[in-house]
Design an enzyme around this catalytic site. Structure first.
Site, PDB file in Angstrom:
ATOM      1  N   LYS A   1     -12.480   4.019   2.128  1.00 30.74           N
ATOM      2  CA  LYS A   1     -11.401   3.372   1.383  1.00 30.74           C
ATOM      3  C   LYS A   1     -12.015   2.207   0.609  1.00 30.74           C
ATOM      4  CE  LYS A   1      -6.787   1.572   2.195  1.00 30.74           C
ATOM      5  NZ  LYS A   1      -5.837   1.116   3.204  1.00 30.74           N
TER       6      LYS A   1
ATOM      7  N   TYR B   1     -17.651  25.597  -2.060  1.00 29.24           N
ATOM      8  CA  TYR B   1     -17.364  24.161  -2.122  1.00 29.24           C
ATOM      9  C   TYR B   1     -16.333  23.816  -3.177  1.00 29.24           C
ATOM     10  CZ  TYR B   1     -21.371  24.549  -5.328  1.00 29.24           C
ATOM     11  OH  TYR B   1     -22.244  24.938  -6.302  1.00 29.24           O
TER      12      TYR B   1
ATOM     13  N   GLU C   1       0.818  -1.214   0.000  1.00 33.76           N
ATOM     14  CA  GLU C   1       0.000   0.000   0.000  1.00 33.76           C
ATOM     15  C   GLU C   1       0.850   1.262   0.000  1.00 33.76           C
ATOM     16  OE1 GLU C   1      -4.127  -0.750   2.206  1.00 33.76           O
ATOM     17  OE2 GLU C   1      -2.400  -1.117   3.522  1.00 33.76           O
TER      18      GLU C   1
ATOM     19  N   VAL D   1      -6.710   5.697   7.923  1.00 30.43           N
ATOM     20  CA  VAL D   1      -7.763   6.637   7.533  1.00 30.43           C
ATOM     21  C   VAL D   1      -8.140   7.531   8.718  1.00 30.43           C
ATOM     22  CG1 VAL D   1      -8.708   5.271   5.636  1.00 30.43           C
ATOM     23  CG2 VAL D   1      -9.632   4.968   7.924  1.00 30.43           C
ATOM     24  N   GLU D   2      -7.967   7.039   9.943  1.00 32.71           N
ATOM     25  CA  GLU D   2      -8.258   7.845  11.125  1.00 32.71           C
ATOM     26  C   GLU D   2      -7.374   9.095  11.168  1.00 32.71           C
ATOM     27  OE1 GLU D   2      -9.496   3.619  12.121  1.00 32.71           O
ATOM     28  OE2 GLU D   2      -7.834   4.552  11.027  1.00 32.71           O
TER      29      GLU D   2
END
Length: 118
Positions: free
Chosen positions: A98, A53, A21, A72-73
């Site tokens: 993900k 946006y 990864e 991801v945290e």
């Protein structure tokens, strides 16, 4: 409180704990809800009076695309801090997904809420 939102913003980045990864760019999917007050923009029809946006999306694409995270945290916390600081957002809800991380699931990730909702 009004909410300006972005749904399914897809960004390629380096994310993950496994060696493979760290070598391959993967897609993360972002949903973002940002607390704001849209009345001034509605009254003036001036983009300068709202939370743009497009500007937020461009900043997220640049930030996430250039970053590398293990979790991801961590990505979610960093994104939340960036949006709240750079765009003066008092409250947000963020989903970082993900897709494909778990073959049996269409998506996995985290949802965080930060700040004060008024």
């Amino acid at each position: 409180m009004d909410i300006v939102y972005i749904r399914e913003l897809q960004v390629e980045t380096i994310i993950g704990i496994y060696d493979w990864e760290r070598e391959v760019r993967q897609i993360v999917s972002l949903d973002l809800e940002m607390g704001t007050d849209i009345r001034a923009a509605a009254n003036t029809e001036d983009i300068e009076n709202t939370l743009n946006y497009k500007s937020v999306s461009d900043r997220l694409i640049a930030f996430v695309g250039e970053s590398q995270f293990l979790l991801v945290e961590t990505m979610a916390e960093e994104i939340a801090a960036l949006i709240m600081q750079e765009f003066s957002v008092p409250w947000l809800r963020l989903r970082v997904g993900k897709p494909g991380a778990v073959p049996q699931a269409s998506d996995v990730g985290v949802i965080i809420e930060r700040g004060v909702k008024s």
